[in-house]
Structures are given as structure tokens and as C-alpha cells.
Design an enzyme around this catalytic site. Structure first.
Site, PDB file in Angstrom:
ATOM      1  CG  ASP A 186      -8.373   4.585  -0.941  1.00  0.00           C
ATOM      2  OD1 ASP A 186      -8.076   3.604  -1.138  1.00  0.00           O
ATOM      3  OD2 ASP A 186      -7.596   5.319  -0.224  1.00  0.00           O
TER       4      ASP A 186
ATOM      5  CD  GLU B 139       0.113   6.128  -3.450  1.00  0.00           C
ATOM      6  OE1 GLU B 139      -0.606   5.131  -3.895  1.00  0.00           O
ATOM      7  OE2 GLU B 139       0.245   6.400  -2.402  1.00  0.00           O
TER       8      GLU B 139
ATOM      9  CG  ASP C  59      -2.087   0.777   0.977  1.00  0.00           C
ATOM     10  OD1 ASP C  59      -2.415   1.532  -0.229  1.00  0.00           O
ATOM     11  OD2 ASP C  59      -2.936   0.850   2.037  1.00  0.00           O
TER      12      ASP C  59
END
Length: 806
Positions: A552, A491, A488
Site C-alpha cells: 500500500d 502477515e 491479500d
């Protein structure tokens, strides 16, 4: 105790909701016109848009003028650049900024070139692939190994292209097209085999043909720090479409858009920023472009000037690969260069059950038990942020208070056909017990002083010692029996950070997801013998390490539609495998939306229900669970088709979720569709983005057969009614779609018995693909009709598989 558990769970949900409000509020403000050039309002890790640097009166611009020298045998030469500055031009009470030639502004003037002559080269990677390179300054370490390229370096093809001298230039031609280099003004032209111009570089002469100032092929030298960046400007022609650029959620065709390629926590799927930007795109005219760099890039695809595609590359070198051919050819060439994915394990193609989050062994065991009791076929149980002692605080240790015996739990799950997946991230808060060790061992990204750029310590994957340390943590979990790691975030690598590689975040930020993906994939393969991750962020080359999911999404119809656009776009960027959170992520899924999104998820390469609780189908009632089970059963019976198509994708660089024009490039209508897709080569899928009983569906050339009703449709537009499973699915006439008997896990499937469903309306022959878990090679199967019965023309398994026909 039970009451206290309910209270604690309620608190966690409230805290999570508050977190989402903070995140999405911040995300909103980041999208309403605050740019990095506005230093008073800049936000942490906001995407870097360098286009303003190419419109500044304080900077100096060097425009490609002429070919100063060229050796046809080596493809190496030099370009002479003319110095320009912006000046204003007023006419009829309107002022424009235009580039005008200027003299030197340095002292001593004789020490610096006003019109520098700098290296340029052309190389050939294959008969379809061209490499153009131009630099803006002296390169201390040219031709460095690149993590983006599958072998570190691009291959060189010295045989496929033939040279000929032109009056004012040079020409190379292969069996698929040609490239012409004009000496003055310097210009590169790309043609297909028929001689049709595909694109060409923009010159100063092109700028003189319009009143609108157009940026030619050039580079900028910033007055602030004397750094340089390239502007590779190419022509756009009438009706040309641009596709790709990674998981982009904006309009499918990028023509007329400005696209910023900077890895970003997009905080959703309905804005212009991207978790997965890829510096690659393809044109409907028959060419693709890969910008080989990890710096920020801003692509103006005819937004400012409709006839020009300006690729503003942060790098001081333009290293551009151009691929010729149809979409399949372009994807194959691009992935030959940057890598094709390894085949994910069979179990990964099953259903993944998740929520944010299961907190305990008891919850995990309860969920897996109910999945089997309710006959919801499932292969993976995922523990998200709550398997540590403190929620979100990643220390790679199962909570001792909530997991009695994690290793035994994982083993028990496997016996029941479940693999286990775990969440983690590469950022470490000061309260994390691993924080002091990371600092002590120098494993973090640094600021200019050597301190932390953020409050968190961010792992520096350019440091081999960091990779070793991190893989040891992940490896211990894999040794316990974990099947996959959720990779996860990734970024937020500090853009101004100093990395072990010796470079700043200007070069390392976009590369961070690739390093991160590779690090986890490598240790997973080493420990488990399988290449599988579940990752959110990417850069060019990340497709080698499947798989990635779409971030998301909100729980809305528009988010569902944007999700598909993102999936289509990343599929056109070299990624074969991709998934998304069924029903959206942010809050409890609206039942009717969840019902429609489920078959869309089931007909994606990989499928997962995830997000804010509840996500489990029984939590939505018996009627919903029956609908969910029906869609899930459809997927599991299709596993032989999915598995074979997946194998084909790994060999040819094709996406499982496929834009229509990949298979039908000559059909103009197929280039316009962004709310349907091909699932593999033979199935067409049209999800329902609203609560409707029918929808308009566009069918490419040929005949198509409804998967649920067997109705036959010709090509063109049709209004098709929704059947039991709320999605429209059609199969190409002449396709064989292999099925298998339903099982509750891929681990329990009987591959010795395969049903071949033949979709044939007017043809007596049908074809398909088959690939068993024990196979080493993909096999093609053909069936023919004889006396109203279908039979295999040849049995690739020589009787070891029992075939039935429908």
C-alpha cells in the site's frame, strides 16, 4: 435509485478513508521506537526484534571455542562452547558491557555441562553451495522436511569438493572456492577461487582486538524460559555491500543497517518493516547467505560494529547456506535450492485494471466497455473487497443483489479478452457466515487455551483439513471462470498461536505466507492449469508461486522511489516477478504523479492500476488518457520481449526488474544505483521521481541507445531529456528487442508476425531472445547486417513466423 447508489458509494469511500486513517495512524505509532521488549507499549503483531536478547545481563551466552571433533569424510563434528555472562567494565567514566567466562550456575552441577559440546556439520549442495549447521541443544527431530526447500530437503554433492588436512584445521576446495575450518579457536573461513577471503566467522579472539565489545559466533540461553537462539557472526570487509533481505524499502545497501526479518503489514512502503522479508542476502564480495529458518531474525549488518555481520536467528539451530560467485550465480544457486517460479500465463503480463473497489456487475461491465472504447489495452479486471454482499466480509459468494449472473459476466469478459481476478483474505470476523463452520471444524489457529487469539478466526494452513476446506471455496470460484485470486494479507498469523503443526507462531508466523501462497497457487494450477496468484506477503520459497505486488504505497514521490528500492531488493532475493500499484494506493492519485508512475508500472514484470478511486485513466481527462494509452501501448508492443525475458528469468532465477550490478558486477558504479533498473537483460529504465524535464542517468559499460529518440550514449553519467512518454528508457547496443502489432488484449495478438527492432550502433551483429506462447523452450536469435540490411542467421521457426526488421 441512482441517487441512493451515489449516497451508498459515498458512504463506502468515507468508511474506507476512516479505515485508512486508523491503519496509518496505528502504523505511524508502531514505527517510532516502541519495541517488543517494552511490554507496556507493545502493539499487536509488531515485528519481533530479538537483538535485545543478545544484550541482556540476565541471559547466558555460549561462545564457539574450539572444534572438539571432526570427521572429514562425513563433514560432521562437534563444537565446544564456553559459557559467558555480561559484566560491566568502567574506564574513564564510561561503562561497557562485555562477555566474560563464567562457571556453571545449575544444581546439581555435575548434571549439566558448563561448556557444552554440540553437533556441527558441513555439507555441500553443489560446487558453489555450502551448508553450515550448528545447534544449541539436543534436536528431537533433526533433518525435518522443509517447505522452504523446493524438494523438501537439500541435495548433497559428494563429488565437487576435495578435502585436505591442514596443520590446525581442515580444507575443502571446489572449482569456485574453498572453505577452511580452524580447530582452535573454532573458525570458518570462506575464500573465492583466487584465494581472496570473502568472509569468516567472528571469534572471541576477534573481540579481544577491539575496545568495542563484538558478539562472536555463539548462542544465547534466555533466563526467562531457557529457550536458545543462535548468533551467527561473520566478518564484513572494507567497501563490502549487502543487498536483498526481501522487499525492503530502506536504503538499498543494507550495510550499516539493522534489518528485522518478520512478516508484517507494513502499512506502506516508507518504513523498515516488510510485507515480504526473505532470510537471504548477497554481498558485493561474491557470496550469498540463506538463513534456513522461519523464526524471527535480526540482522545487524555492521550497524553496531562496522566489521561484523551478526545474524541473530530465533531458531535453536543455525542452518546456513553460503553461495559463491557473481550475483547471477548466487541467485541461480539460491533458487535451485528454494525453487524457481513457474512461467505465469501470457495474459498476466497484460494490464490489470482495478480500484478499491468495484461493487457490482454493472460497474465491472461499464469499466471493461470503456477500456475497449477508449483503446486502453487491458487483460484483467479485478474486483477488490466489494464483490461480497457486505464489503470486506469474505464469504466467497458474489453479492446476489449486485451481480445478476456472475458466471455469465466472467464468460463475457473472456470473450472480450479479459480475465477476472477476485480479492479475498484468510481472516474471518465473527459476523461472517463462515465463522461458525471454521470453529466447528477446528480450522483456525488457537491460543494457549484453545480459543481464538484474536476476535477474527485465522485459518491454520498447517492443517491439511483447513487447506482442503479453503481450496474447495477457492476452487468453486475458479470453476466459475475466475483467472486469478488476490492472496491479500497473511502477515498477521498469531505469533503466540498454537498451530496444527504442533509449533507456535514463533516458527509458523513467517511460514504462514508461504503456506498461504502455495495453497492458492496449487488449486489454481489444478483447476486452470496455470500458476498465478496476486499476493502481498511472502517468505523464502514463495517465489515458486508468482506473483507478488508491493503493498500500500502512498501517493507521493518518495513512496514511488521507495517502491523501486523494494522491487530491486526483492529481485535480489530470488523473486522473478513483482508489481506495484501504479500511482500509489492510499488516496486519489495526483495527476502528474500518476502520469510519471504509469510508464514505470508498464515497464515492470506485471502492471496494475489500483488504489483509492478513481484509478481509471478517463477519469483524469483526455490529455492524461492519451499519455496513459501511449505508455500502455508501448508495453503491449513489447510483449514478445517481456514474455521471452520472463521465461529466461524462470530458468535462471533472475528478476525481471533487475539491479544494474546483476548484469555488470565488475562495474563499481552499478552497485551504487537504486533509482534505475534493467528491465530484463537489454533495457535500462530510469523513472521520473519528480516533475522534471530531464534527469541524470548512469549507464553501465558499453553503448546505450535511447528507446524513444535513438540517440546513442556512452557509459557513465548523462543528463537525458524526457520525451513523449515520461520515463527514460535505453537499450543495450547489440540487442534485438522483439515487438508485436498492437492489440487490445494479449488474447488477440498475432504471433505469426514479429518485428525485430535491432539496436546496433557499432556492431554488425545483434542478439536477443524469443519465446512464443506455443513454445516449450526459450530460443536465442541472432541477426547480422549484410548490405545495410539485417537478417536472421538462423530461423528458429523455419518460416512459420514472418519477421520484419527495424
Amino acid at each position: 435509485m441512482k441517487y441512493l447508489n451515489h449516497i451508498n458509494n459515498f458512504k463506502r469511500i468515507v468508511n474506507f478513508t476512516i479505515l485508512l486513517i486508523i491503519i496509518f495512524s496505528s502504523g505511524f505509532y508502531a514505527q517510532i521506537g516502541i519495541h517488543s521488549s517494552d511490554k507496556n507499549q507493545a502493539l499487536l503483531n509488531e515485528p519481533i526484534d530479538i537483538s535485545s536478547d543478545f544484550r541482556s545481563f540476565s541471559n547466558t551466552y555460549y561462545v564457539a571455542d574450539s572444534l572438539a571433533s571432526f570427521n572429514p569424510a562425513t563433514g560432521k563434528g562437534e563444537i565446544k562452547y564456553r559459557r559467558h555472562n555480561y559484566e560491566t567494565r568502567m574506564a574513564f567514566d564510561n561503562i561497557l558491557a562485555v562477555l566474560n567466562p563464567v562457571g556453571p550456575n545449575e544444581f546439581p552441577a555435575n548434571e549439566y555441562e558448563a561448556s557444552p559440546v554440540l553437533p556441527f556439520s558441513i555439507e555441500f549442495v553443489s560446487a558453489r553451495s555450502i551448508r553450515l549447521r550448528a545447534v544449541s541443544r539436543y534436536q528431537v527431530k533433526p533433518n525435518q522436511e522443509s517447505l522452504m526447500l523446493v524438494n523438501g530437503f537439500a541435495p548433497v554433492d559428494k563429488n565437487s569438493w576435495k578435502y585436505s588436512k591442514l596443520t590446525n584445521g581442515h580444507k575443502y576446495a571446489s572449482q569456485f572456492g574453498s572453505i577452511i575450518i580452524i580447530e582452535h579457536p573454532w573458525e570458518v573461513q570462506i575464500f573465492d577461487l583466487s584465494g581472496k577471503l570473502l568472509t569468516k566467522t567472528i571469534t572471541k579472539e576477534d573481540d579481544s582486538k577491539t575496545f568495542t565489545p563484538v558478539m562472536p559466533f555463539s548462542f544465547v540461553r534466555r533466563s526467562s524460559d531457557y529457550s536458545t537462539s543462535m548468533a551467527a557472526a561473520f566478518s564484513l570487509l572494507p567497501n563490502e555491500g549487502i543487498y536483498g533481505c526481501g522487499e525492503s524499502f530502506t536504503e538499498f545497501n543494507k550495510r550499516g543497517q539493522k534489518v528485522v526479518l518478520w512478516t508484517d503489514d507494513a502499512n506502506g512502503v516508507q518504513n523498515e518493516s516488510m510485507y515480504k522479508p526473505i532470510p537471504f542476502f548477497m554481498s558485493s564480495r561474491g557470496y550469498g547467505v540463506f538463513m534456513h529458518t522461519s523464526t524471527p531474525i535480526t540482522c545487524d549488518f555492521g550497524k553496531y560494529y562496522s566489521g561484523s555481520s551478526t545474524l541473530m536467528i530465533g531458531d535453536d539451530e543455525a542452518d546456513i547456506f553460503i553461495f559463491l560467485g557473481e550475483p547471477k550465480d548466487i541467485l541461480n544457486e539460491y533458487t535451485n535450492l528454494t525453487g524457481k517460479p513457474e512461467m505465469p500465463p501470457l495474459w498476466s503480463f497484460g494490464f490489470w485494471m482495478s480500484r478499491i473497489t468495484y461493487f457490482s456487475e454493472k460497474e465491472g461491465r461499464d469499466v471493461t466497455k470503456k477500456l475497449r472504447e477508449n483503446k486502453i489495452p487491458t487483460d484483467v479486471i479485478h474486483f477488490d473487497t466489494g464483490w461480497f454482499e457486505t464489503d470486506w466480509r469474505c464469504d466467497y459468494q458474489f453479492s446476489k443483489s449486485r451481480f445478476d449472473d456472475a458466471t455469465k459476466m466472467i464468460s463475457d469478459f473472456k470473450k472480450d479478452g479479459f480475465q477476472t481476478c477476485l480479492w479475498q483474505l484468510p481472516y474471518f470476523v465473527p459476523k461472517n457466515t463462515l465463522f461458525p463452520e471454521i470453529i466447528e471444524k477446528d480450522l483456525y489457529v488457537k491460543d494457549r487455551k484453545g480459543n481464538l487469539p484474536y476476535e477474527d478466526a485465522v485459518l491454520d494452513f498447517s492443517n491439511p483439513e483447513t487447506v482442503k476446506w479453503y481450496q474447495n471455496k477457492i476452487g468453486n470460484l475458479l470453476d466459475q471462470g475466475i483467472g486469478a485470486i488476490k492472496v491479500d494479507f497473511g502477515e498477521a498469523a498469531p505469533p503466540d498461536g498454537i498451530y496444527h503443526s504442533g509449533r507456535t507462531g514463533f516458527y509458523e508466523h513467517n511460514l504462514y505466507p508461504l503456506r498461504y501462497n502455495k495453497t492458492v497457487a496449487d488449486i489454481t494450477k489444478q483447476k486452470n492449469g496455470q500458476t498465478i496468484i496476486w499476493a502481498r506477503s511472502t517468505w523464502a520459497g514463495s517465489q515458486r508461486y508468482p506473483l507478488h505486488w508491493g503493498g500500500d504505497a502512498a501517493n507521493t514521490n518518495t513512496a514511488m522511489a521507495s517502491t523501486l528500492r523494494g522491487g530491486l531488493s526483492i529481485g535480489l532475493s530470488g523473486f522473478s516477478f513483482w508489481s506495484h500499484d501504479i500511482g500509489g494506493f492510499v488516496s486519489k492519485k495526483p495527476e502528474e504523479l500518476y502520469r510519471r508512475w504509469t510508464p514505470f508500472g508498464m515497464l515492470t514484470s506485471h502492471t496494475r492500476s489500483h488504489g483509492a478511486p478513481p484509478t481509471e485513466p478517463w477519469e483524469y481527462g483526455e490529455d492524461f488518457m492519451k499519455a496513459f494509452r501511449l505508455a500502455d501501448n508501448m508495453r503491449y508492443e513489447l510483449i514478445p520481449y517481456i514474455y521471452a525475458q520472463a521465461k529466461d528469468c524462470t530458468e535462471r532465477g533472475l528478476p525481471m526488474l533487475r539491479a544494474l550490478f546483476i548484469e555488470y558486477p565488475e562495474d563499481p558504479g552499478s552497485w551504487l544505483i537504486d533509482d534505475q533498473y534493467l528491465f530484463g537483460s537489454d533495457m535500462l529504465v530510469a523513472p521520473l521521481f519528480e516533475e522534471v524535464k530531464e534527469r541524470n542517468v548512469y549507464l553501465p559499460p558499453g553503448e546505450w541507445i535511447d528507446y524513444q529518440t535513438n540517440k546513442v550514449y556512452s557509459s557513465g553519467w548523462h543528463k537525458i531529456e524526457v520525451e513523449k512518454i515520461p520515463i527514460i528508457v535505453l537499450v543495450r547496443d547489440g540487442a534485438v528487442v522483439p515487438h508485436i502489432a498492437l492489440a487490445q488484449s494479449t488474447a488477440f495478438m498475432d504471433w505469426s508476425k514479429i518485428e525485430l527492432k535491432v539496436y546496433s550502433n557499432k556492431t554488425s551483429k545483434a542478439e536477443g531472445l524469443i519465446y512464443l506462447p506455443t513454445d516449450k523452450e526459450l530460443k536465442h536469435i541472432t541477426v547480422e547486417k549484410n548490405n545495410e540490411k539485417y537478417n536472421l542467421t538462423n530461423d528458429p521457426y523455419k518460416g512459420t513466423v514472418k519477421w520484419s526488421f527495424d
